[in-house]
Design an enzyme around this catalytic site. Structure first.
Site, PDB file in Angstrom:
ATOM      1  N   CYS A 137       0.833  -0.923  -0.129  1.00  0.00           N
ATOM      2  CA  CYS A 137      -0.108  -0.014  -0.598  1.00  0.00           C
ATOM      3  C   CYS A 137       0.688   1.314   0.272  1.00  0.00           C
ATOM      4  O   CYS A 137       1.265   2.309   0.798  1.00  0.00           O
ATOM      5  CB  CYS A 137      -1.320   0.303   1.220  1.00  0.00           C
ATOM      6  N   CYS A 140      -0.476   4.438   2.193  1.00  0.00           N
ATOM      7  CA  CYS A 140      -0.163   4.294   3.725  1.00  0.00           C
ATOM      8  C   CYS A 140       1.343   4.240   4.010  1.00  0.00           C
ATOM      9  O   CYS A 140       1.522   4.795   4.888  1.00  0.00           O
ATOM     10  CB  CYS A 140      -0.464   2.551   4.083  1.00  0.00           C
ATOM     11  N   ASP A 141       2.279   3.796   2.779  1.00  0.00           N
ATOM     12  CA  ASP A 141       3.810   3.212   3.278  1.00  0.00           C
ATOM     13  C   ASP A 141       4.691   4.418   2.418  1.00  0.00           C
ATOM     14  O   ASP A 141       5.922   4.208   3.511  1.00  0.00           O
ATOM     15  CB  ASP A 141       4.192   2.457   3.549  1.00  0.00           C
TER      16      ASP A 141
END
Ligand code: NAP
Length: 315
Positions: A137, A140-141
Site C-alpha cells: 500500500c 499507507c507507507d
C-alpha cells in the site's frame, strides 16, 4: 451445537467498514451482530504504522486501531462473534446465514464488509520483510521512504499509479514487470514514461528479497530475466507489491451482482446491492480508493441505509 439468532442487522466482516457499520447500527438501537471472518480486524491488522487515519496526531498502529474500533462497537451494543460465515441465502426473507461455529442467523438486513486481500508474490523472503521494507500500500507507507530508492512490482493500473505516487517521496522508483508490456491504461503509461524519477525493468521476475538482519531491513531484490534467465540485483530500501487485489466474495458468487473482477456492485452513491436489504461497504465493493477511512465512511452509509430499509419494512 447450533444456536439460532434473529437480528435486524448482520454484518459479515470486521474491518473498518464492518466496525463502523456496527457502531452506527448499534447506536440506532438495531442490536447488530458482527461475524469477524478469518482475519478479525482485516487488512489493517497486518500493517504497522498508520499516519493517515484522521484524529490521531501521532503515528498509531494498525492492529491497535482495529482493537479500538472493535471495543467501541461492542461498547455501544454490538454482539461480536469470532467466527466465519459459511453459507448465506438471500432468497429467503429474513435472510439466512450460517457459520462454521454453528450460529444460524435470520437477519432483516445483511451488510457485507468482507474486504479484499492484496495479492502477494508468495515467496518466502517476501514474508520475512513484510512491514520491514515490503508493503502492498503506497498510500499507507510511501511516506516512510523519503529520498530513498524503491521498487514497485506489477504492470497494471495499481502498479503504475503507485509508482507515480511514490515519486513524491522517493528519489528513484523502479517499476519491475514480468512482461514487456504494461496492462495499465495508456494515459497512466504516458505519465509513467515521462516521469524522470521512474525507470522500468521489463521481463523481470523477483527471485528473492534480501536485507539486513538486525534490525530487519530490506536492501536489495534479486531478479531473473524471463527471456534469457540471467540474474541481476537491484539495490532498494523499499518494495511495493502491486499485482492486484482479490475481493473476498466467493461466498456470494451467483447470489448477488458482481463485476468482472468479482467486486460487489452497488447503486451509485449508495451501498445497496442487487438484493434489497443487502448492503456492501468497503474494499469488497471498492477497487479504486481502498482506504480505511473510505471503508469506514461506507460502513456508516450502509448502517444508515439498513436502518431506513428496516423502518420501511416495519411500517
Ligand atoms: P491488474 O490489472 O490485475 O494487474 C496486475 C498486474 O500485476 C499485471 O500487470 C500482472 O502481470 C501483474 N502480476 C500479477 N500476478 C503477478 C505475479 N505473481 N508476479 C508478477 N506480476 C504479477 O491489477 P490492478 O492493477 O490492481 O487493477 C485491478 C483492477 O482495478 C483493474 O480492473 C484496474 O483497472 C482497476 N484499477 C483502477 C484504477 C483506476 O481506475 N484509477 C486504479 C487501480 C486499479 P501481467 O500483466 O503479466 O498479467
Amino acid at each position: 451445537m447450533t444456536k439460532d439468532i434473529k437480528t435486524d442487522v448482520l454484518i459479515i466482516g470486521s474491518g473498518p467498514a464492518g466496525y463502523t457499520a456496527a457502531i452506527y447500527a448499534a447506536r440506532a438501537n438495531l442490536k447488530p451482530h458482527i461475524v469477524s471472518g478469518l482475519e478479525p480486524g482485516g487488512q489493517l491488522t497486518i500493517t504497522t504504522d498508520v499516519e493517515n487515519y484522521p484524529g490521531y496526531e501521532n503515528v498509531i498502529q494498525g492492529p491497535w486501531l482495529m482493537q479500538q474500533m472493535k471495543e467501541q462497537a461492542i461498547k455501544v451494543g454490538t454482539e461480536f462473534h469470532n467466527d466465519i460465515v459459511a453459507d448465506v441465502n438471500f432468497d429467503k426473507k429474513p435472510f439466512f446465514a450460517s457459520t462454521d461455529g454453528g450460529l444460524i442467523f435470520q437477519a432483516k438486513t445483511i451488510i457485507i464488509t468482507t474486504g479484499a486481500q492484496a495479492r502477494w508474490l508468495n515467496i518466502e523472503s517476501e514474508n520475512k520483510y513484510k512491514g520491514f521494507g515490503i508493503s502492498a500500500c503506497a498510500t499507507c507507507d510511501g511516506f516512510f521512504f523519503k529520498d530513498q530508492e524503491i521498487a514497485v512490482i506489477g504492470g497494471g493500473n495499481s502498479a503504475v499509479e503507485e509508482a507515480l505516487f511514490l515519486t513524491k517521496f522517493a528519489s528513484k522508483v523502479t517499476l519491475i514487470h514480468r512482461r514487456d508490456q504494461l496492462r495499465a491504461e495508456k494515459i497512466l503509461q504516458e505519465r509513467l514514461f515521462n516521469n524522470p524519477k521512474i525507470q522500468v525493468l521489463w521481463n523481470k521476475k523477483v527471485l528473492s528479497f534480501e536485507g539486513n538482519e538486525n534490525p530487519l531491513a530490506l536492501n536489495k531484490i534479486k531478479l531473473e530475466d524471463t527471456i534469457n534467465k540471467s540474474h541481476t540485483e537491484l539495490k532498494i530500501s523499499g518494495a511495493f507489491i502491486a499485482i492486484g487485489h482479490d475481493p473476498a466474495t466467493s461466498l456470494f458468487k451467483n447470489k448477488i451482482k458482481m463485476d468482472k473482477d468479482n467486486y460487489i456492485i452497488t447503486k451509485p452513491d449508495s451501498t445497496e446491492t442487487s438484493i434489497k436489504g443487502v448492503f456492501a461497504a468497503g474494499d469488497v465493493k471498492d477497487k479504486i480508493f481502498r482506504q480505511a477511512v473510505t471503508a469506514a465512511g461506507m460502513g456508516c452509509m450502509a448502517a444508515l441505509e439498513a436502518e431506513k430499509y428496516i423502518a420501511e419494512l416495519d411500517n
